[in-house]
Design a protein around this motif. Structure first.
Motif, PDB file in Angstrom:
ATOM      1  N   ASN A   1       0.827  -1.216   0.000  1.00 13.47           N
ATOM      2  CA  ASN A   1       0.000   0.000   0.000  1.00 13.47           C
ATOM      3  C   ASN A   1       0.858   1.261   0.000  1.00 13.47           C
ATOM      4  OD1 ASN A   1      -2.417  -1.414  -0.133  1.00 13.47           O
ATOM      5  ND2 ASN A   1      -2.594  -1.554   2.087  1.00 13.47           N
ATOM      6  N   LYS A   2       2.001   1.220   0.657  1.00 14.05           N
ATOM      7  CA  LYS A   2       2.920   2.361   0.626  1.00 14.05           C
ATOM      8  C   LYS A   2       3.470   2.560  -0.787  1.00 14.05           C
ATOM      9  CE  LYS A   2       4.218   2.331   5.472  1.00 14.05           C
ATOM     10  NZ  LYS A   2       5.260   2.179   6.475  1.00 14.05           N
ATOM     11  N   ILE A   3       3.836   1.474  -1.453  1.00  9.56           N
ATOM     12  CA  ILE A   3       4.327   1.554  -2.828  1.00  9.56           C
ATOM     13  C   ILE A   3       3.239   2.111  -3.745  1.00  9.56           C
ATOM     14  CG2 ILE A   3       5.021   0.144  -4.826  1.00  9.56           C
ATOM     15  CD1 ILE A   3       6.543  -1.642  -2.770  1.00  9.56           C
ATOM     16  N   LYS A   4       2.025   1.630  -3.577  1.00  8.02           N
ATOM     17  CA  LYS A   4       0.889   2.119  -4.364  1.00  8.02           C
ATOM     18  C   LYS A   4       0.718   3.628  -4.176  1.00  8.02           C
ATOM     19  CE  LYS A   4      -4.086   1.622  -4.820  1.00  8.02           C
ATOM     20  NZ  LYS A   4      -5.296   1.003  -4.260  1.00  8.02           N
ATOM     21  N   ASN A   5       0.804   4.088  -2.943  1.00  8.41           N
ATOM     22  CA  ASN A   5       0.671   5.525  -2.662  1.00  8.41           C
ATOM     23  C   ASN A   5       1.789   6.332  -3.312  1.00  8.41           C
ATOM     24  OD1 ASN A   5      -1.659   5.141  -1.154  1.00  8.41           O
ATOM     25  ND2 ASN A   5      -0.562   5.025   0.793  1.00  8.41           N
ATOM     26  N   ILE A   6       2.998   5.810  -3.305  1.00  6.89           N
ATOM     27  CA  ILE A   6       4.127   6.506  -3.939  1.00  6.89           C
ATOM     28  C   ILE A   6       3.864   6.666  -5.432  1.00  6.89           C
ATOM     29  CG2 ILE A   6       6.558   6.260  -4.612  1.00  6.89           C
ATOM     30  CD1 ILE A   6       6.989   4.966  -1.786  1.00  6.89           C
ATOM     31  N   PHE A   7       3.448   5.576  -6.107  1.00  3.01           N
ATOM     32  CA  PHE A   7       3.172   5.646  -7.542  1.00  3.01           C
ATOM     33  C   PHE A   7       2.034   6.614  -7.835  1.00  3.01           C
ATOM     34  CE2 PHE A   7       5.759   1.813  -7.949  1.00  3.01           C
ATOM     35  CZ  PHE A   7       6.408   2.058  -9.150  1.00  3.01           C
ATOM     36  N   GLU A   8       1.002   6.604  -7.009  1.00  2.00           N
ATOM     37  CA  GLU A   8      -0.125   7.523  -7.218  1.00  2.00           C
ATOM     38  C   GLU A   8       0.321   8.974  -7.073  1.00  2.00           C
ATOM     39  OE1 GLU A   8      -3.077   6.078  -4.457  1.00  2.00           O
ATOM     40  OE2 GLU A   8      -3.746   4.514  -5.858  1.00  2.00           O
ATOM     41  N   LYS A   9       1.168   9.263  -6.105  1.00  3.62           N
ATOM     42  CA  LYS A   9       1.684  10.632  -5.918  1.00  3.62           C
ATOM     43  C   LYS A   9       2.549  11.044  -7.103  1.00  3.62           C
ATOM     44  CE  LYS A   9       1.584  10.660  -0.908  1.00  3.62           C
ATOM     45  NZ  LYS A   9       2.362  10.582   0.347  1.00  3.62           N
ATOM     46  N   TRP A  10       3.424  10.152  -7.560  1.00  2.00           N
ATOM     47  CA  TRP A  10       4.274  10.452  -8.709  1.00  2.00           C
ATOM     48  C   TRP A  10       3.437  10.755  -9.948  1.00  2.00           C
ATOM     49  CZ3 TRP A  10       8.502   6.087  -8.382  1.00  2.00           C
ATOM     50  CH2 TRP A  10       9.423   6.426  -7.385  1.00  2.00           C
ATOM     51  N   GLU A  11       2.393   9.960 -10.160  1.00  3.47           N
ATOM     52  CA  GLU A  11       1.556  10.173 -11.341  1.00  3.47           C
ATOM     53  C   GLU A  11       0.829  11.512 -11.268  1.00  3.47           C
ATOM     54  OE1 GLU A  11      -0.782   6.562 -11.672  1.00  3.47           O
ATOM     55  OE2 GLU A  11       0.653   5.786 -13.144  1.00  3.47           O
ATOM     56  N   LYS A  12       0.369  11.886 -10.074  1.00  5.81           N
ATOM     57  CA  LYS A  12      -0.310  13.183  -9.910  1.00  5.81           C
ATOM     58  C   LYS A  12       0.648  14.333 -10.201  1.00  5.81           C
ATOM     59  CE  LYS A  12      -3.823  11.751  -6.634  1.00  5.81           C
ATOM     60  NZ  LYS A  12      -4.254  11.765  -5.231  1.00  5.81           N
ATOM     61  N   LEU A  13       1.911  14.130  -9.846  1.00 10.09           N
ATOM     62  CA  LEU A  13       2.918  15.168 -10.086  1.00 10.09           C
ATOM     63  C   LEU A  13       3.450  15.128 -11.521  1.00 10.09           C
ATOM     64  CD1 LEU A  13       4.956  14.827  -6.765  1.00 10.09           C
ATOM     65  CD2 LEU A  13       3.429  16.713  -7.409  1.00 10.09           C
TER      66      LEU A  13
END
Length: 163
Positions: A144-156
């Motif tokens: 879930n932490k990895i998923k959150n990192i990817f989601e943040k990167w994509e938003k940026l």
């Protein structure tokens, strides 16, 4: 000494998988395996999760109901999941499989097996498998932490996985 597991991805396409038990954890394992186009047979004395019957009705899995485990059932299986609530039975199944060079996962042990399931994060064309030495809750937390990192990167706009 605890087993040291080597992380690997494996092709389960058209492989025969045996699941012994039909409880909550067995269902999670079956639902995970169904994504990989394998042939799943469940052997159980009691169906504890009704969804097994739905999966059987929809021809997703086959079930041998009211059936005690017997060693003869191990023939022609690539992977076995010992998923009963009986720790001694699961250990016995694991030892039989290991002696026959059959891949086996035992839900009641961290070490008495030769295969562990990883928590998997998939996005576009990547797959990340996380293992935490037999601690599934910790592996899911990391996933879930990895998923959150990817989601943040994509938003940026920093990370586009599909080209």
């Amino acid at each position: 000494m605890a087993n040291k597991f080597f992380p690997v991805s494996i092709d389960l396409n058209n492989k025969n998988i045996l699941v012994i038990g039909a409880g909550k954890i067995a269902l999670r394992k079956v639902e995970t395996l169904m994504s990989y186009n394998c042939n799943i047979l469940v052997i159980t004395k009691d169906i504890l999760e009704e969804k097994f019957l739905e999966l059987e009705k929809n021809n997703k899995i086959k079930i041998l109901k009211n059936q005690e485990f017997e060693e003869k059932f191990l023939e022609n299986f690539f992977l076995v999941i010992a998923a009963t609530d009986n720790e001694v039975l699961n250990k016995n199944i694991s030892q039989l499989c290991i002696n026959k060079n059959i891949l086996v996962n035992n839900i009641t042990s961290k070490d008495d097996m030769n295969v562990r399931f990883a928590s998997i994060y998939e996005k576009d064309d990547i797959q990340i498998a996380i293992s935490a030495n037999g601690n599934p809750k910790k592996a899911i937390e990391i996933k879930n932490k990895i998923k959150n990192i990817f989601e943040k990167w994509e938003k940026l706009g920093c990370c586009r996985l599909n080209k």
